[in-house]
Each structure stands twice: as C-alpha cells, then as structure tokens.
Write a protein that holds these residues in place. Structure first.
Motif, PDB file in Angstrom:
ATOM      1  N   GLN A  60       0.834  -1.193   0.000  1.00 27.58           N
ATOM      2  CA  GLN A  60       0.000   0.000   0.000  1.00 27.58           C
ATOM      3  C   GLN A  60       0.872   1.247   0.000  1.00 27.58           C
ATOM      4  O   GLN A  60       1.983   1.247   0.530  1.00 27.58           O
ATOM      5  N   ALA A  61       0.313   2.303  -0.557  1.00 28.66           N
ATOM      6  CA  ALA A  61       0.976   3.616  -0.501  1.00 28.66           C
ATOM      7  C   ALA A  61       0.825   4.188   0.895  1.00 28.66           C
ATOM      8  O   ALA A  61      -0.230   4.059   1.514  1.00 28.66           O
ATOM      9  N   VAL A  62       1.864   4.821   1.378  1.00 26.70           N
ATOM     10  CA  VAL A  62       1.870   5.309   2.763  1.00 26.70           C
ATOM     11  C   VAL A  62       1.726   6.836   2.762  1.00 26.70           C
ATOM     12  O   VAL A  62       2.489   7.528   2.080  1.00 26.70           O
ATOM     13  N   GLN A  63       0.726   7.307   3.572  1.00 27.18           N
ATOM     14  CA  GLN A  63       0.558   8.746   3.789  1.00 27.18           C
ATOM     15  C   GLN A  63       0.420   8.955   5.294  1.00 27.18           C
ATOM     16  O   GLN A  63      -0.556   8.517   5.904  1.00 27.18           O
ATOM     17  N   ILE A  64       1.435   9.629   5.912  1.00 27.01           N
ATOM     18  CA  ILE A  64       1.501   9.755   7.385  1.00 27.01           C
ATOM     19  C   ILE A  64       0.808  11.053   7.818  1.00 27.01           C
ATOM     20  O   ILE A  64       1.001  12.114   7.208  1.00 27.01           O
ATOM     21  N   ALA A  65       0.061  10.958   8.928  1.00 28.58           N
ATOM     22  CA  ALA A  65      -0.601  12.135   9.536  1.00 28.58           C
ATOM     23  C   ALA A  65      -0.307  12.140  11.046  1.00 28.58           C
ATOM     24  O   ALA A  65      -0.110  11.082  11.662  1.00 28.58           O
TER      25      ALA A  65
END
Length: 837
Positions: A60-65
C-alpha cells in the motif's frame, strides 16, 4: 481529555498486538523526540518512522498524519525514497499532559505509534524555612513554603540537617504535598548549632532553600509560665514584687537566663497596658520588682518568657497584688446644684464630684468629706460618703465648701467649691445629640457671646433611672461647644442631656435634649380603647408607652381602620394627646382597627379590635370589653338593692307580706289591723303572724254515716260554709257573707254553735279551702297536710288536723299548756268556746 487518552492507549495496544506475527514483536512505527517532559509552553519536535515490513502497509501507498489528542497537526514528510518518515513541529506545547500519535491515512485512519508528552515547571526554591523546638516532647519541627507556582509535575522534597559538633548528616524524605517535618530527639542536640535546608527535585530540575543555622534551645517555645506570688514591697510606694517559675516539664532549665515580659492592668480596667515591660536575662529562681505604679492600687499581672530570640511563650494566668497605700493626691472636679430660698439663705445643695486627671486615690477604700471649714474637724463637716455625690443644707452664710478624699493612709488637700446661685440668664441657643458610633454620643450646642461666660457643664443620665448614682457630668471651656460622651451609654435606652452655662457669678438656665445611642422598634404597642361614640364618629384613646419599652424616640402613632369590604384608611394621631377620632363611619358595618407605633429604628403593629356602629349610635366591641362598664353595672345593682331593703314602704309595694296561718296569733288581731288588705307600714316591727280568713261552720246534730266526713259530703260547695271572718270573730255587726275574701280554712262543728248549745261531744274537723292562692312561697301541693303533735285539751293525741294522714305515727302527748299559743287555730277555737259559754 483523560478519556480520549485512555482510548488512544487502548487503540495502540490493540494495533500493536494485531501487528504481531509469530516471531515479530517489533512495532510498525517509532516516534522520536528530544524529551517526553518539556517546559510548559516550549516547542516540541517529533519524527515518525514506519518500518518497511509493517504488515499493515504491505503493498500500500503510505501517507503519514499527526494527531495531538483528538486534533490533527500539519506535518511535512522527510525526503527519502520510501516516504515512510514524517516530522511534526509544535510551536508551543500548552498542555500539561497530552498524547501525540502517528497515523496512516487509510480508510479508516489507523494509528501506528503514539507517546505521552508532559509539560510543567522546574521547582522553586523553598521559602520561609523555620524550625521550632518543643521542650515538652523533645522534638524539632521545621516547616517551609514550597512557592507560589504550581509545577504540574511530581516534585520531591527532602529535609537535610548537619550537626556541626558531631558532623552528623541526616536526610528526611517527605510524602508528596507535605511541607512540614518533625525531627525526633535523636536527630539534634539541644545545645549544639546545626545547619538545616530543604531540597526540591522534579524532572525539569531541582532547587535548594537558603540554609538556616540555629541552636535548638534558641528555637524552643517555652510552656506557659506560672506567677507564684505578687506582693507589695515594704517601705516602697508604687512597687510590687513578683515571683514566678517555669512549667513542671521545663524545671530542668531553670538555670537559663531568659527574657521576660510583664503586662499590668488595674482591677477596675479591662485593658492591658499597651507596651509590656521587658526584663532581660532573668532566672526563674529570682523574683523581680515592678515599680512606678499607682499607690494603694490593685493590679493584675501576666508574664511570658523566651530564650534569646526564640518564640514567646503563651501569657500566664493572671495574679493580683496591691501596692502600699498613701494619702490621696490631686484635686476633684465638682458640679453643684443649688435650690431653696435664696433670700433667707436656706439653700439646699446637691454636689457631684469626680476625679480629675491629676487625682490619685492612692488607696482601696476611699471616702469623701464635705466641710464648710478648710481645716479638718467635725464641727464644720456637712457630709461624709463613699459615693460621688452628696446632698446637704448649707449652714449659715457660708459661700464655699471644701471637698476632701480620705483613705486609710491619710487625707487629700481640700478642693475649694464656691457656692454659685442659679441665674435666670440664658446663654444656650440650642442643643443636639446624635450617635457618633456604636459606643458614644456627640453633643453639640450653640451659645451667645458673653464676657461673663466662663464655661459649660454637660450633665447626662438615663431617663429610666432616677437615682443620683447614674448622673454624670463634664466641665468644658467657654470656647468648646461639643462633647463626645463615651463609656456610660447603652443602646435602646433614653438619656437626658443638659448643658448649663457657667458665669462668673452663677449658673445660667440649661437647654435639655433626649437622645438614644441606637434605636429600634418599640417593645410593645398600647391597647386601643373606645372612649366616645356619637353619630358616625368614634374616639379612640390609648395609654402612654412606658419609657423603658419605647426603644427610641416616638415619631408617630398611626391608626389603620376599615370595614370588612372597604379600603384601608390611615389616621395620624397627635403625639401628646394620644387620641384619634374616626369620622364618617357607616352604621351597621363591622370595622377593624389597629395601631402602628414608629421610632427612627423601626415600627411595631398592635393587636386588632373590631367594633360596629348601629342606628342607635351604640358600638359593640368584640376584642376589648372595658372592665369599668362591668364595674359600673354592678355598683348600680348594689345601690338599688340597698335602697329597696332600707325603704319599707317601697319594699312593701314590690314584695307584699303574705300571712302564714301556721305562724299566727288570733288573740293579737285588732279591727284596725285586719280591715285592710295591706299590712301596717307605720310600725317599725310589725307582727309577722296574720290570718286573712277563718270560717266557722255548724252542722246539725244528726248526720248520717255516709255524711260523717263533712269535707267529702260537701265537696261541691265549701266556699259558703259558715261565715268568713276578715278580722276578729268578735267584731259587732260582722257579716261574713258579704266579704269578697276567700277563706283559707273552715272549722266544721258536729253540733250547733250557739249561745245555748251544749258542749260538743265529737271532735272538730279542720277543712281546707279550695282557694288556689298559696299560703307560703314554698308550698307545692294543694292537698291538706297533717299537723303533727297538735292535740288540744280533751282531744286524743292521735287526732289529725287539716286532713287525714295515712303514714302518721302518734307521738307522746305533749304538755297541753303550751299548745294554744303555738297553734293559732286551736287558740281560735278556745276563744270561740269561751264566748259561747
């Protein structure tokens, strides 16, 4: 906030547990910061690194918040090939405790790592460190102030001591939030110096208080000392010798030199001396002298002690002592009132006095002597008293008297008091008295300018007390026009205040005012009384309120009244007359009324009365019935009864005498006394025995058996049997048939009754008349009654007169000599037989 944090923790634990494989125990991400505890308000930088092999993000593509609590934060990715590293900067961390979490933006958002960041302040240095030794319990207690600022972090306090002589060091840890510690006896030496300080430590730093160096004995607060004895110093006026000791638990320290303070007051005062007397370096084994006191005065004393600069002990209990007496000194202020015949020099003197500021009684039992001679002697003495006033008659032509104070040690120099006669001269224009505070009255007055005016006398006393003992006065200068009265004034009590002008040759006319220190509503309201009623008006009156129940100056009396269907009306009454007239009232209407009495301090309502006016101008008072009306009615009735009982003619008209045949005497009858139907009123003692009628009836000799009872055989007509006698049976020309009277009884003879008739052989019978008029008030039955024990001469004792008796039992025969006078009918028969013979 706490619930949110707990939920985050639960989620983190669940995610971590969910991310575990068989051999994999590492988290998916890691957060790196400089510190998890930071100063409150400082910036915070954090970095989140996600593992490449995290099972949650495979393929999966990772997008950190970033999220702080429940709020997302802006972040910036760190330049790398995978994009699995992110950094966040918080410019100012203003939370004392909050969770920072690293999340992955999926559906839904998933937390991969988190940490708690706490913020606060470093501790302040403890302030105001002090220690005190308890000699009774042998302990040393130290306390301090942690500072004004809250650290928001767990802060640990420790107490450190170092004994210099033995080089012993002790550290005492305290529980959280406790800023006081008691060192046991093993932790200090009573006479050795020691250094004491406090250290505060938390995760942001530490601080240490300023150290104190003390000797435990110098920090000791001694127990309450005891005064053993106070006595006068022989041959030293104004001195007292005081002996004292320490408490029983501190007797072992009696060799120490202590500092001591003494405070004194006279027995008649409630105030201690403002500045205690300090005595340095004194031992409990030695007494001390206190001098420069008043002579012959009783003093109360208290003491307290300390060692060097240690805290003072508590004040001891009071003990009393009396200094040596000396003769009184100084002059007395006086105020004289003169009355009587000035022309004939017969003057009555009322003299008041009080100590001046320079006067000293110098003794306990002081009396006063007033004399017309300056030199002491019994010949000139006119008054001797222990009070502060005296009344006497001025002897001879004396123009002055001399006032002296006397005690057991001697007599004061006499104070000259000149006799000033009262003058009909006014100098006081007006006077006012108002409360200055809760304990004093301010009296002010205005006066005329006069060269002969020398000053004023202000006199006051409570109006509720008439004794001279409660009279007070004050002398003032001519340029003084106000005075503050203190000490002897009580609230809710009336005071009469007078200002007299003093002239060179006498005392002028006063001006008087009444005043209250404090006022409130009256304690009672007088009862309303109805005094007068006329037409449609009613006059109401009431008594004056007693002086000791007014509680203030009466401002007004208000009467409220109304009928039960109408509006309320108010009438103001005159303060002096204490009466009010209610006008234009409706007849046949029920009214109610009550009164309200007011002072400057409040008002009070009285009880309600009800009254009603009818068409005859009468009033019915429901609430109050005057006792005087009842008393007047009783008096009228008593006077009427006395008048009727004393006037025989009037009594005879209202209560005529009814004759009683059973209490009569025919031999006393006269023609004059029986011709009228009324009794004689001229004789003061009329004969109480009268007969109004008596009839004699003669039957033929032969009577049949059925006619043996003449009453039964003649029942139809008995009113004409025989002749009725209205007076004596021997009156010439009497005719009973023409009489209108009704006979009370008839005497029936069984043989003719005439001059030539033989003596009767049978007994005679009395027949009662059919008249319904009762002979006596107590007579109830009209049937003939039996006369018991009434035999005549020649009659058997069992003969029954006035009808038969079925239950009569014969009694023993009585003496015949007394029967005729006791029974009038028998006497009448005897008289008739005598005439026939």
């Amino acid at each position: 906030m706490i619930s949110t944090s707990m939920s985050v923790i639960v989620m983190l634990v669940a995610l971590v547990n969910g991310a575990r494989n068989e051999d994999d125990t590492l988290p998916c991400a890691k957060i790196q910061t400089s510190s998890s505890v930071v100063p409150l308000g400082s910036p915070v930088t954090a970095t989140c690194v996600i593992r490449d092999d995290c099972p949650l993000l495979i393929g999966q593509a990772v997008q950190i918040a970033w999220r702080l609590g429940d709020r997302f934060l802006p972040s910036s990715p760190v330049a790398n090939e995978s994009g699995r590293v992110s950094e966040v900067v918080i410019p100012s961390f203003n939370h004392t405790r909050e969770f920072l979490t690293c999340c992955v933006r999926t559906s839904p958002v998933q937390v991969v790592e988190g940490m708690e960041i706490r913020a606060g302040y470093p501790p302040e240095a403890p302030q105001n460190l002090s220690c005190q030794t308890n000699l009774t319990q042998n302990t040393l207690t130290c306390s301090w102030d942690p500072g004004q600022q809250e650290t928001h972090l767990h802060t640990k306090y420790t107490l450190h001591t170092e004994i210099w002589d033995s080089n012993e060091n002790h550290t005492y840890e305290l529980l959280p939030g406790v800023h006081r510690y008691t060192i046991p006896r093993s932790g200090f030496v009573i006479f050795s110096d020691m250094e004491i300080y406090v250290k505060a430590v938390n995760e942001l730093g530490e601080a240490t208080s300023a150290p104190i160096i003390l000797e435990p004995v110098s920090a000791a607060k001694f127990g309450q000392p005891t005064i053993l004895k106070i006595q006068a110093v022989p041959k030293r006026y104004g001195c007292l010798k005081l002996s004292w000791s320490l408490s029983q638990q501190e007797v072992w320290m009696r060799s120490l030199q202590l500092n001591l303070e003494v405070r004194l007051t006279t027995a008649d005062s409630s105030q201690w001396s403002e500045q205690p007397i300090l005595v340095n370096r004194v031992r409990p084994t030695r007494s001390m002298d206190q001098c420069r006191l008043l002579h012959g005065t009783q003093y109360l004393a208290q003491i307290r002690v300390r060692f060097q600069r240690s805290p003072w002990s508590e004040w001891s209990s009071s003990q009393s002592g009396v200094t040596l007496e000396n003769a009184p000194t100084g002059r007395l202020d006086s105020w004289m009132k003169v009355s009587g015949d000035h022309m004939n020099k017969q003057l009555n003197i009322l003299l008041f006095w009080k100590p001046s500021k320079q006067f000293r009684a110098n003794g306990q039992n002081v009396s006063y002597i007033v004399s017309v001679k300056k030199l002491p002697g019994e010949n000139g003495k006119v008054c001797s008293t222990v009070r502060d006033y005296c009344t006497f008659q001025l002897p001879g032509r004396a123009k002055k008297v001399y006032l002296s104070a006397v005690n057991a040690a001697g007599k004061s120099s006499p104070t000259e008091v000149r006799i000033y006669l009262p003058k009909a001269r006014a100098a006081i224009l007006d006077i006012t008295a108002i409360p200055q505070d809760d304990r004093s009255l301010l009296v002010q007055w205005r006066s005329l300018l006069s060269t002969s005016l020398t000053g004023f006398v202000v006199e006051w006393s409570p109006l509720s007390q008439t004794d001279l003992f409660s009279t007070h006065f004050e002398l003032t200068a001519r340029n003084q026009t106000l005075l503050v009265i203190t000490g002897s004034v009580e609230p809710y009590k009336p005071y009469g205040i007078s200002v007299y002008p003093r002239f060179k040759d006498g005392i002028g006319l006063p001006q008087t005012v009444n005043a209250y220190l404090r006022q409130k509503a009256p304690s009672m309201v007088p009862k309303i009384q109805i005094k007068k009623i006329w037409k449609s008006h009613v006059e109401l009156t009431w008594e004056e309120i007693p002086l000791n129940q007014r509680n203030g100056i009466i401002q007004n009396y208000k009467v409220f009244y109304r009928d039960l269907k109408g509006p309320i009306n108010v009438v103001n009454a005159d303060l002096e007359e204490r009466r009010v007239v209610l006008r234009d009232l409706n007849t046949d209407s029920l009214y109610e009324a009550f009164m309200m009495v007011s002072t400057f301090g409040g008002s009070l309502n009285g009880s309600t009365i009800h009254f009603k006016l009818d068409s005859f101008d009468t009033v019915a008072v429901v609430a109050i019935v005057p006792v005087s009306v009842v008393g007047l009615l009783l008096m009228v009735i008593c006077i009427a009864m006395m008048s009727f009982s004393n006037n025989k003619r009037l009594k005879g008209r209202f209560w005529p005498a009814v004759p009683d045949p059973a209490n009569s005497s025919i031999k006393r009858w006269t023609s004059e006394s029986t011709q009228g139907s009324h009794l004689s009123l001229d004789n003061e003692e009329p004969n109480p025995m009268y007969l109004s009628h008596l009839s004699f009836l003669d039957f033929p000799v032969k009577l049949s058996k059925e006619n043996d009872d003449p009453w039964l055989s003649s029942a139809e007509d008995t009113s004409d049997l025989g002749e009725s006698i209205c007076g004596s049976p021997f009156i010439p020309g009497y005719s009973g048939s023409n009489s209108d009277s009704v006979p009370y009884a008839t005497v029936v003879f069984s043989d003719p009754c005439g001059p030539n008739s033989p003596a009767p052989k049978d007994m005679h019978v009395y027949l009662r008349s059919e008249s319904t008029q009762p002979l006596l008030e107590t007579e109830e039955s009209f049937s003939p009654k039996c006369y018991h024990n009434m035999p005549s001469v020649g009659m058997p004792s069992e003969q029954c007169f006035f009808g038969p008796s079925h239950d009569w039992v014969p009694e023993k025969e009585a003496d015949p000599g007394i029967l005729c006078d006791d029974f009038p009918f028998l006497r009448a028969l005897s008289l008739k037989y005598t005439e026939n013979d």
